[in-house]
Enzyme design. Structure first.
Site, PDB file in Angstrom:
ATOM      1  N   LYS A   1      30.695  68.890  20.805  1.00 52.40           N
ATOM      2  CA  LYS A   1      31.347  69.185  19.635  1.00 52.40           C
ATOM      3  C   LYS A   1      32.593  68.144  19.252  1.00 52.40           C
ATOM      4  O   LYS A   1      33.238  67.863  20.448  1.00 52.40           O
ATOM      5  CB  LYS A   1      32.056  70.443  19.481  1.00 52.40           C
ATOM      6  CG  LYS A   1      31.035  71.605  18.726  1.00 52.40           C
ATOM      7  CD  LYS A   1      31.807  72.847  19.066  1.00 52.40           C
ATOM      8  CE  LYS A   1      31.226  73.312  20.336  1.00 52.40           C
ATOM      9  NZ  LYS A   1      31.728  74.622  20.724  1.00 52.40           N
TER      10      LYS A   1
ATOM     11  N   GLU B   1      21.719  81.464  23.330  1.00 51.05           N
ATOM     12  CA  GLU B   1      22.992  82.198  23.689  1.00 51.05           C
ATOM     13  C   GLU B   1      23.439  83.113  22.650  1.00 51.05           C
ATOM     14  O   GLU B   1      22.786  83.202  21.419  1.00 51.05           O
ATOM     15  CB  GLU B   1      23.934  81.213  23.918  1.00 51.05           C
ATOM     16  CG  GLU B   1      24.354  80.302  22.498  1.00 51.05           C
ATOM     17  CD  GLU B   1      25.768  79.708  22.543  1.00 51.05           C
ATOM     18  OE1 GLU B   1      26.792  80.711  22.986  1.00 51.05           O
ATOM     19  OE2 GLU B   1      25.759  78.581  22.657  1.00 51.05           O
TER      20      GLU B   1
HETATM   21  N1  PSU Z   1      28.487  75.980  19.546  1.00 50.55           N
HETATM   22  C1  PSU Z   1      28.834  76.451  18.490  1.00 50.55           C
HETATM   23  N2  PSU Z   1      29.502  77.745  18.437  1.00 50.55           N
HETATM   24  C2  PSU Z   1      30.170  78.297  19.479  1.00 50.55           C
HETATM   25  C3  PSU Z   1      29.903  77.581  20.740  1.00 50.55           C
HETATM   26  C4  PSU Z   1      29.051  76.513  20.788  1.00 50.55           C
HETATM   27  O1  PSU Z   1      28.370  76.039  17.451  1.00 50.55           O
HETATM   28  O2  PSU Z   1      30.585  79.327  19.583  1.00 50.55           O
HETATM   29  C5  PSU Z   1      30.272  78.228  22.322  1.00 50.55           C
HETATM   30  C6  PSU Z   1      29.057  77.995  23.214  1.00 50.55           C
HETATM   31  O3  PSU Z   1      29.077  79.746  23.833  1.00 50.55           O
HETATM   32  C7  PSU Z   1      29.847  77.361  24.340  1.00 50.55           C
HETATM   33  C8  PSU Z   1      31.324  78.002  24.316  1.00 50.55           C
HETATM   34  O4  PSU Z   1      29.357  77.860  25.535  1.00 50.55           O
HETATM   35  O5  PSU Z   1      31.408  78.043  22.575  1.00 50.55           O
HETATM   36  C9  PSU Z   1      32.163  77.292  24.935  1.00 50.55           C
HETATM   37  O6  PSU Z   1      33.564  77.707  24.994  1.00 50.55           O
HETATM   38  P1  PSU Z   1      34.659  77.230  25.880  1.00 50.55           P
HETATM   39  O7  PSU Z   1      34.988  75.847  25.409  1.00 50.55           O
HETATM   40  O8  PSU Z   1      35.699  78.162  25.861  1.00 50.55           O
HETATM   41  O9  PSU Z   1      34.063  76.985  27.442  1.00 50.55           O
END
Ligand code: PSU
Ligand code: MN
Length: 303
Positions: free
Chosen positions: A158, A24
């Site tokens: 996370k 990603e």
């Molecule tokens: N994990 C990380 N850093 C990030 C993300 C995940 O260590 O920046 C990102 C990923 O792209 C994931 C997104 O899909 O955060 C999720 O965002 P949201 O909670 O707004 O859906």
């Protein structure tokens, strides 16, 4: 209509049947500061190659969906400001209007499926945020896992998320959550969340076989592989708990909502741990890239 543009290396890998691992780009634009983000992006690509697969970092640049980026494109993205954070809801709109955006887990899965890529490595997926019963903040990543047939290797959810609720949504959506080599669910910066994982597997071969089995049975959706952070890089749960509580409180105080929540929390935790969270994040992404390359290689021997 050209749906995506493969880099020369990805076009060659597709033609030769070389295993490919999707990566990603939101982690580059919204997950880590410059210049570490660029160094990590390059390092993770090198880790995938060293393990015998070809990395396909995804991004939308000036209206083109790129599957595999050149080093110049990686550098542009790592330094760019005001890059959109693209998920299922807005990726097509970004392409149609000639925009530039980084792909989240959900958007990367969509791009991977278009390009025939089955395995994807990231750091952590989005999930159900703490307080979701009030904010309704549930990442589109979970619903993407329910419908797009890509095996996603992450270090668990996370610790900024509500992990029990995240596991409940994944179960409701029929997403297999497979801890790699242990019984409990990893929690990103920590090896354990203290919760049991729904499934456990001990080899890349077993994970690839389960992926192939779902496809053969016509079950839509992917698998989430929860790969624990290497021991030497982990930050234990007790150390992190007050930091996460503080960061979450700060997000509320500053009225951070929607797409801004995850990047804000990651940045705040980086500050509060004096950079230790970033060191851990780098170690776990690299570890996930290596496992993803092994799974992609195993899948190649099955088909
Ligand atoms: N994990 C990380 N850093 C990030 C993300 C995940 O260590 O920046 C990102 C990923 O792209 C994931 C997104 O899909 O955060 C999720 O965002 P949201 O909670 O707004 O859906
Ligand atoms: Mn969200």
């Amino acid at each position: 209509m050209t749906l995506y543009t493969p880099s020369p290396a990805i076009a060659a890998a597709q033609a030769n049947g070389t295993p490919i691992v999707a990566l990603e780009s939101t982690i580059i634009t919204h997950g880590m500061p410059y210049p570490q983000n660029l160094e990590v992006a390059r390092q993770v690509e090198a880790d995938v190659r060293a393990a015998g697969a070809e990395p396909a970092t995804m991004a939308v640049m000036d209206g083109t969906l790129h599957v595999g980026l050149s080093d110049t494109q990686l550098e542009t993205l790592a330094q760019a400001r005001d890059v959109a954070k693209l998920s299922r809801a807005d990726m097509a709109a970004c392409i149609a209007t000639g925009g530039t955006g980084a792909t989240t887990v959900a958007a990367t899965m969509i791009a991977a499926r278009l390009a025939g890529i089955h395995v994807f490595a990231t750091g952590g997926i989005g999930g159900v945020h703490k307080g979701a019963e009030g904010s309704f903040d549930i990442s589109a990543d979970l619903l993407e896992l329910a419908q797009t047939p890509v095996t996603v290797v992450a270090a668990g959810a996370k610790a900024i998320l509500d992990i029990p609720k995240t596991l409940e949504v994944l179960e409701t959506q029929g997403v297999p959550v497979i801890a790699f080599g242990r019984d409990d669910m990893p929690a990103f910066w920590s090896r354990s969340s203290g919760l049991p994982a729904p499934l456990r597997m001990d080899s890349a071969h077993a994970i690839a076989a389960a992926h192939a089995q779902r496809i053969a049975m016509g079950i839509p959706g992917g698998q989430l592989i929860a790969n624990p952070i290497p021991t030497e890089a982990e930050i234990d749960r007790a150390t992190l708990a007050p930091i996460i509580a503080r960061a979450t409180q700060d997000a509320a105080t500053h009225n951070i909502t929607g797409k801004g929540v995850t990047p804000y929390l990651l940045q705040r935790i980086f500050e509060l741990t004096e950079g230790r969270s970033l060191t851990a994040n780098i170690a776990l992404v690299r570890n996930n890239a290596r496992l993803a390359a092994e799974i992609a290689t195993e899948l190649g021997t099955l088909s």
